[in-house]
Design a protein around this motif. Structure first.
Motif, PDB file in Angstrom:
ATOM      1  N   ASN A 161      12.309  11.096  -3.892  1.00  0.00           N
ATOM      2  CA  ASN A 161      12.401   9.992  -4.860  1.00  0.00           C
ATOM      3  C   ASN A 161      11.809   8.708  -4.304  1.00  0.00           C
ATOM      4  O   ASN A 161      11.991   7.639  -4.890  1.00  0.00           O
ATOM      5  CB  ASN A 161      13.868   9.759  -5.258  1.00  0.00           C
ATOM      6  N   ARG A 162      11.094   8.807  -3.171  1.00  0.00           N
ATOM      7  CA  ARG A 162      10.495   7.598  -2.600  1.00  0.00           C
ATOM      8  C   ARG A 162       9.453   7.036  -3.560  1.00  0.00           C
ATOM      9  O   ARG A 162       8.633   7.770  -4.098  1.00  0.00           O
ATOM     10  CB  ARG A 162       9.844   7.895  -1.252  1.00  0.00           C
ATOM     11  N   SER A 163       9.474   5.736  -3.726  1.00  0.00           N
ATOM     12  CA  SER A 163       8.536   5.101  -4.651  1.00  0.00           C
ATOM     13  C   SER A 163       7.145   5.016  -4.018  1.00  0.00           C
ATOM     14  O   SER A 163       6.990   5.051  -2.790  1.00  0.00           O
ATOM     15  CB  SER A 163       9.012   3.699  -5.027  1.00  0.00           C
ATOM     16  N   PHE A 164       6.152   4.864  -4.855  1.00  0.00           N
ATOM     17  CA  PHE A 164       4.771   4.681  -4.404  1.00  0.00           C
ATOM     18  C   PHE A 164       4.681   3.490  -3.462  1.00  0.00           C
ATOM     19  O   PHE A 164       4.009   3.524  -2.438  1.00  0.00           O
ATOM     20  CB  PHE A 164       3.854   4.490  -5.614  1.00  0.00           C
ATOM     21  N   TYR A 165       5.401   2.411  -3.771  1.00  0.00           N
ATOM     22  CA  TYR A 165       5.326   1.191  -2.974  1.00  0.00           C
ATOM     23  C   TYR A 165       5.905   1.405  -1.579  1.00  0.00           C
ATOM     24  O   TYR A 165       5.366   0.894  -0.584  1.00  0.00           O
ATOM     25  CB  TYR A 165       6.027   0.037  -3.688  1.00  0.00           C
ATOM     26  N   THR A 166       6.982   2.156  -1.469  1.00  0.00           N
ATOM     27  CA  THR A 166       7.557   2.474  -0.163  1.00  0.00           C
ATOM     28  C   THR A 166       6.560   3.286   0.664  1.00  0.00           C
ATOM     29  O   THR A 166       6.310   2.988   1.833  1.00  0.00           O
ATOM     30  CB  THR A 166       8.869   3.271  -0.326  1.00  0.00           C
ATOM     31  N   ILE A 167       5.950   4.274   0.046  1.00  0.00           N
ATOM     32  CA  ILE A 167       4.999   5.135   0.747  1.00  0.00           C
ATOM     33  C   ILE A 167       3.769   4.355   1.198  1.00  0.00           C
ATOM     34  O   ILE A 167       3.359   4.445   2.347  1.00  0.00           O
ATOM     35  CB  ILE A 167       4.596   6.330  -0.152  1.00  0.00           C
ATOM     36  N   VAL A 168       3.192   3.556   0.313  1.00  0.00           N
ATOM     37  CA  VAL A 168       1.963   2.819   0.672  1.00  0.00           C
ATOM     38  C   VAL A 168       2.270   1.764   1.738  1.00  0.00           C
ATOM     39  O   VAL A 168       1.469   1.560   2.649  1.00  0.00           O
ATOM     40  CB  VAL A 168       1.259   2.230  -0.571  1.00  0.00           C
ATOM     41  N   LYS A 171       2.460   3.585   5.042  1.00  0.00           N
ATOM     42  CA  LYS A 171       1.122   3.990   5.497  1.00  0.00           C
ATOM     43  C   LYS A 171       0.327   2.798   6.013  1.00  0.00           C
ATOM     44  O   LYS A 171      -0.494   2.948   6.922  1.00  0.00           O
ATOM     45  CB  LYS A 171       0.355   4.691   4.374  1.00  0.00           C
ATOM     46  N   LEU A 172       0.547   1.637   5.453  1.00  0.00           N
ATOM     47  CA  LEU A 172      -0.174   0.441   5.877  1.00  0.00           C
ATOM     48  C   LEU A 172       0.516  -0.276   7.032  1.00  0.00           C
ATOM     49  O   LEU A 172       0.068  -1.324   7.463  1.00  0.00           O
ATOM     50  CB  LEU A 172      -0.354  -0.529   4.694  1.00  0.00           C
TER      51      LEU A 172
END
Length: 175
Positions: A161-168, A171-172
Motif C-alpha cells: 500500500n506504499r504510495s507513489f510519493y513514498t516510493i519516489v 528512490k531519490l
C-alpha cells in the motif's frame, strides 16, 4: 501475497510507436516507459522538430528527445530534466536530451495527442529510435516517428500500500 489474493491491479498507459517513410510504416512497437530518438555516434547534435496534432510545438538542436508515459517519467526522461508524473496519469511527456537552446523545455501533453518527431529539413545526420531501451532502429532524414496513446494497457500487480510519493522519495534519497 499473490496466492492469497492480497494485491491490487494498477493500470498503466502505453504508447504506440511507428516510423513512417514516404507514407509507409517501416517499424512499429509499443512502449510502457518511453521512446528515445537520439543522435548517431558521429553527430554532435541532431536538429529536431516536434509536432502535436500536426502543429509544431518545438524545434531545437539536441542529443535527442524522449517521449515518455507517466510510468517512464521517473526513468530516462527524469534524468534528462523532465518532470515526474504520477504513473497512473495519462499524459505524454516530451523531454529534450541536452538541448542546445535555452527555450527547449519539457512538455506534458494530453493523452489524445498524436506526437510526431522528425529531423530538421536541412539535417543530413543519422538518428536512432529506441523503444523502452530496446534495439535501436536507424532513422533516415525523411522519417517521421509517430507516437500516440495505445489502446493496450499494462496491468501491474501492486503488492503493498506504499504510495507513489513514498516510493519516489526513497528512490531519490529524500527519505
Amino acid at each position: 501475497k499473490l496466492a492469497a489474493g492480497k494485491y491490487t491491479i494498477e493500470s498503466r498507459m502505453m504508447l504506440d510507436v511507428a516510423v513512417r517513410r514516404d507514407g509507409k510504416v517501416l517499424f512499429n512497437d509499443i512502449a510502457l516507459n518511453d521512446a528515445a530518438l537520439t543522435k548517431g555516434a558521429v553527430a554532435r547534435v541532431v536538429d529536431l522538430e516536434v509536432y502535436g496534432d500536426k502543429v509544431m510545438i518545438a524545434n531545437f538542436s539536441a542529443d535527442g528527445v524522449i517521449v515518455s508515459t507517466p510510468t517512464g517519467s521517473t526513468a530516462y526522461s527524469m534524468s534528462a530534466g523532465g518532470p515526474i508524473v504520477e504513473p497512473t496519469a495519462e499524459n505524454m511527456i516530451v523531454t529534450p536530451i541536452c538541448p542546445h537552446a535555452l527555450h527547449a523545455r519539457s512538455f506534458v501533453l494530453d493523452r489524445s495527442r498524436l506526437v510526431a518527431v522528425r529531423m530538421g529539413k536541412l539535417s543530413r545526420k543519422t538518428a536512432y529510435l529506441s523503444v523502452d531501451g530496446g534495439k535501436a532502429f536507424r532513422l533516415g532524414g525523411s522519417d517521421q516517428v509517430e507516437l500516440r496513446r495505445s489502446r493496450s494497457k499494462a496491468r501491474l500487480a501492486k503488492l503493498t500500500n506504499r504510495s507513489f510519493y513514498t516510493i519516489v522519495n526513497q528512490k531519490l534519497g529524500r527519505m
